[in-house]
Write an enzyme that holds these catalytic residues in place. Structure first.
Site, PDB file in Angstrom:
ATOM      1  CG  ASP A  54     -15.518 -28.672 -11.907  1.00  0.00           C
ATOM      2  OD1 ASP A  54     -16.442 -28.746 -11.084  1.00  0.00           O
ATOM      3  OD2 ASP A  54     -14.472 -29.346 -11.823  1.00  0.00           O
TER       4      ASP A  54
ATOM      5  CB  SER B 281     -18.409 -31.895  -7.487  1.00  0.00           C
ATOM      6  OG  SER B 281     -17.223 -32.430  -7.840  1.00  0.00           O
TER       7      SER B 281
ATOM      8  CD  GLU C 168     -15.655 -32.599 -10.402  1.00  0.00           C
ATOM      9  OE1 GLU C 168     -16.079 -33.526  -9.706  1.00  0.00           O
ATOM     10  OE2 GLU C 168     -16.024 -31.423 -10.255  1.00  0.00           O
TER      11      GLU C 168
END
Ligand code: NAG
Ligand code: NAG
Ligand code: NAG
Ligand code: NAG
Ligand code: NAG
Ligand code: NAG
Ligand code: NAG
Length: 677
Positions: free
Chosen positions: A311, A594, A307
């Site tokens: 990002d 996400s 994640e």
């Protein structure tokens, strides 16, 4: 009075409080209607037992909060962009001095002297210790110990309590009172739960897809964007020009939230920059805002978190040379403990960026919830030993959050209080963006979630299961789009849908639908009405807003499978599939809402940079402007978001509960936001 009426009176009397007559000057302030099966009422609290009592005072102006937010974020308001300071926010909402005094006077007259009573710094509540006997007499109530069959814990409480009628408007709630730990139930609560082996559901969950290794593409080549999304593909899709800013504004760092002890490695970032963004120097990295022991980066490639890598590697190409700050919540001991069931999330982030939230009382909740939020100092070896951090960081102008859960799992009061805080951040000029979820109109099916074989609600598992905190109207939710094989970045994108096994283990589609807890906000009314009017979904529906999470389980009894009155999700969208990244030293593809969220948030960071250079304020709460100017987004009109055994809703002309208003068109957004004051 007939016998029936008298009998009724007798029964209601026996069921509540008849031991002492309640004076006519007093009224019931709170009363419990039912008790969850996990709780058992045990014995009466001993008259000499000590009870820590807290009286939460009514906040002023809470009913006007929505108006205040629109006043600074509606493009037609003369006060657009005139955000409030945090002091103004505290001042406007804090309880009136009159409330503090009236309650103090009541206590003094009763015999609880002023020196026993502490007033919280933000003047939100009064705290004092009372004996069991005093508590019962003060509140005309009977206190019992309630035992929790899940944890074995006991807490005192009553079925109902009374306060003087003339004080009722000053008092929000009193504890101990009717509140027991909100039970962890979903609409289908009796089922054995999935991956957590029967325990409560751990939240939040990350919205990123399990990534898979791939061969590196040639950079600068847009003909492969239907299989691999590189920074060049994203720039082309949304017409984002290179960032020409030489002296980035240090006050405009791009905020990214991380939890679950996600570590990035500098090696992965360096590999990514070397292969995809030659303009970003080797060694470039985000700043760390560690919250309550939140861990920083690691040197061990094998610890890299998908994640956080995703990002950062999406945000840097868009915002560089702007800086990024990672807001990393909670110590690794809590976050990595597989048995840990109570990271509901975000309260510690909100405490850290707004100190007043630490002691903020609303909906019967004050501060963090000891049953739901990790406790500090963490007693476990290696845990964070400090106190909960309050107001240690200034909130960033924009924060991207790719975590969340389902609204059915989060106690009503907990989420309402938190949603108010997002409103307060909006008032202060902060844009809060959340990923809308990756399971279309439902949750993942078991064993990927605790929501049964379909991931949906109701006895048959057919009722749509909206996401949290996306249901809150004061944030901006980002859904996901995809460039399907054979298509290019110069054609419109479609809503993402990848059936299980292609390539991810579980169905992936853009989280969307309608809340059961929040009604549709004014800024969205027209868009939702048009959607229902012109593109009526082919499913039976119900029309209910509930004020208790437990009631969600009873919705749809008449056959409806989605709510027609709720806040619509998402608001906007961006690409969320086949995203190129380096993680754990490997080139991989990943995706999820996400990915969509840091893309959209990075665009907002760029727009803020331009507004700040022009001497304007940051944008803050985005939605009122976007819903009034949908032409600055690329409307997505193809695809659906399957879930709950249906194809889901359809992406159509105008807003839809799949891709919202659409994806960014950077030049059009820039023109609009530079025109606004
Ligand atoms: C109540 O008593 C406890 C234990 O004696 C003490 O720690 C706490 O400070 C007291 N609270 C108030 C508000 O006086
Ligand atoms: C771009 O990629 C396509 C497909 O892989 C390939 O045919 C083409 O030669 C590439 N163009 C350049 C300039 O590298
Ligand atoms: C980037 O910097 C690291 C040291 O921080 C170095 O080991 C590595 O070789 C550098 N990579 C490139 C491509 O210059
Ligand atoms: C998790 O729970 C299991 C079973 O109760 C226990 O054996 C294990 O030690 C626990 N793990 C941690 C990290 O607390
Ligand atoms: C919650 O809703 C029910 C019915 O929908 C209503 O009777 C009750 O007063 C409401 N409670 C609160 C605290 O608003
Ligand atoms: C429309 O979406 C479907 C998936 O729902 C996809 O297969 C198709 O290629 C898309 N069409 C276009 C023109 O992108
Ligand atoms: C004055 C006051 O109420 N301070 C409290 C605010 O919240 C923090 C964290 O929960 C407490 O430690 C303070 O005592």
């Amino acid at each position: 009075m007939g016998w029936k009426a008298r009998l009724l009176l007798l029964i209601s009397c026996a069921a509540t409080i008849c031991a002492r007559a309640v004076p006519e000057t007093h009224v019931v302030h709170e009363k419990r209607n039912s008790i969850h099966s996990r709780w058992t009422k045990k014995f009466r609290v001993h008259p000499r037992a000590t009870l820590p009592m807290r009286i939460g005072l009514s906040q002023r102006n809470l009913g006007n909060a929505h108006k205040y937010l629109l006043d600074v974020s509606d493009p037609d308001s003369p006060n657009y962009g005139k955000h409030w300071t945090s002091e103004q926010v505290i001042e406007v909402f804090r309880p009136a001095t009159e409330s503090v005094e009236a309650v103090r006077e009541w206590l003094t007259e009763f015999g609880i002297s002023a020196k026993r009573v502490t007033l919280s710094e933000n003047k939100a509540w009064l705290a004092f210790n009372v004996s069991g006997q005093e508590a019962e007499r003060l509140l005309h109530a009977e206190f019992y110990e309630y035992e929790d069959s899940v944890t074995g814990g006991k807490i005192p409480g009553c079925d109902a309590y009374h306060v003087p009628k003339k004080l009722q408007k000053h008092i929000d709630y009193i504890s101990p009172g009717i509140k027991l730990l909100a039970p962890f139930t979903s609409g289908r609560s009796k089922k054995k739960r999935g991956t957590n082996g029967g325990g409560p559901v751990k939240l939040p969950k990350k919205y990123h897809r399990l990534s898979y290794p791939m061969k590196m593409p040639t950079t600068g080549n847009l003909s492969n964007c239907d299989s691999i999304i590189t920074p060049d593909c994203i720039a082309a899709l949304y017409q984002i020009p290179p960032n020409k800013i030489n002296h980035p504004n240090p006050a405009n760092t791009m905020g990214i939230y991380e939890s679950e002890a996600q570590y990035y490695t500098q090696q992965d970032l360096n590999l990514f920059f070397a292969n995809f963004t030659p303009n970003i120097p080797n060694g470039t990295h985000p700043a760390l805002a560690s919250i309550d022991g939140g861990p920083g980066p690691t040197n061990r490639l094998s610890d890299a978190g998908g994640e956080v890598s995703l990002d950062i590697q999406l945000a840097f190409p868009i915002v560089y040379p702007q800086s990024i700050t990672i807001y990393q919540e909670d110590d690794a001991v809590y976050e990595l403990n597989p048995n840990q069931t109570y990271t509901w999330g975000f309260n510690h982030l909100l405490d850290a960026v707004d100190g007043s939230y630490c002691n903020y009382s609303a909906y019967g909740e004050t501060g963090d919830d000891p049953n739901l939020d990790p406790i500090y100092p963490d007693p476990a070896p290696g845990g964070y030993k400090g106190q909960v951090q309050c107001g240690v960081y200034k909130p960033p102008n924009v924060i991207s959050i790719s975590y969340g859960g389902q609204e059915v799992h989060v106690p009503w009061a907990y989420q309402k209080r938190q949603c108010n805080e997002y409103l307060k951040l909006g008032l202060q000029g902060v844009s809060v963006l959340f990923a809308s979820g990756d399971a279309g109109v439902g949750n993942y099916p078991a064993p990927f979630s605790a929501d049964g074989p379909t991931g949906c609600l109701g006895p048959q598992g057919t009722i749509f299961n909206p996401t949290w905190p996306n249901n809150c109207p004061w944030i901006t939710n980002v859904g996901a789009t995809k460039v399907y094989p054979g298509h290019t970045v110069f054609e419109p994108e479609s809503a993402v849908y990848d059936p299980a096994g292609h390539p991810y283990a579980v169905d992936y589609s853009s989280g969307g639908g309608f809340s059961n807890i929040y009604s549709v906000p004014d800024y969205q009314k027209q868009a939702v009405q048009t959607y229902f009017g012109e593109h009526n979904p082919p499913y039976p529906y119900y029309s209910t807003i509930v004020n208790n999470t437990d009631l969600i389980g009873s919705l749809g009894a008449d056959g409806g499978i989605y709510n027609r009155l709720g806040r619509g999700i998402p608001d906007v969208a961006a690409n969320g599939d086949n995203i190129a990244l380096y993680n754990a030293g490997q080139f991989q593809l990943s995706g999820g809402t996400s990915a969509s969220t840091p893309i959209f948030a990075s665009v907002v960071n760029r727009l803020n940079e331009e507004r700040l250079s022009a001497g304007k304020s940051p944008i803050g709460f985005l939605n009122p402007v976007l819903y009034k100017n949908p032409e600055v987004l690329n409307d997505i009109t193809n695809g659906t978001n399957p879930g709950c055994g249906t194809v889901g809703f359809s992406a159509v002309k105008g807003w839809d509960p799949v891709t919202g208003l659409g994806t960014p068109n950077y030049p059009k957004m820039l023109e609009l936001f530079l025109k606004l004051p």
